[in-house]
Write a protein that holds these residues in place. Structure first.
Motif: not given
Length: 149
Positions: A36-49, A67-78
């Motif tokens: 869901g965070v990926c989607k909110r960041l205008d990305g798309f998660a094809l698979e998460v596990g 990439v570093s910004e994207f990963v940082g945001k999904i980790k911090s939001n989660t």
């Protein structure tokens, strides 16, 4: 001419000090939240596990986002979500670093299967072994002293 891209990334990161905090009662919810965070960041998660101590994501990241910004945001939001909801009873954090590996469209299905099979995969191999193998497979230079926190 407009810009076109099709960049897929296999992103891997663990819980802080690889603590097994992603227990059976929350693991799938955490993975759904990551998507869901990926989607909110205008990305798309094809698979998460992942497993009890780490997560794998196969994602598309928008061209305008590093990439570093994207990963940082999904980790911090989660982390924030888990700490505000307090489903674990202990503070939650992801490790500081991450691995990001490019995936060709021809390997997309294989990486998806690999991510879906994490629970079985880790009956035989630790996260540390898996991660070092990924670094070597993708020819990433590293100093083993600094790979894990």
């Amino acid at each position: 001419m407009s810009t076109h891209q099709q960049l897929l990334y296999h992103i891997v990161f663990s819980t802080k000090r690889r603590k097994r905090l992603l227990n059976d009662s929350i693991r799938e919810d955490v993975f759904s939240y990551l998507a869901g965070v990926c989607k909110r960041l205008d990305g798309f998660a094809l698979e998460v596990g992942g497993y009890y101590d780490h997560a794998h994501l196969l994602v598309r990241i928008p061209a305008r986002v590093a990439v570093s910004e994207f990963v940082g945001k999904i980790k911090s939001n989660t982390s924030k979500h888990l700490n505000e909801g307090k489903p674990l009873g202990v503070p939650f954090a992801w490790q500081d670093g991450y691995g990001a590996f490019s995936v060709s469209p021809s390997n997309k299905a294989a990486v998806s299967r690999y991510i879906r099979g994490q629970m079985d995969h880790h009956r035989k191999r630790s996260f540390e072994e898996e991660y070092l193998q990924l670094l070597m497979k993708h020819e990433v230079e590293f100093d083993e002293r600094y790979v894990f926190d």
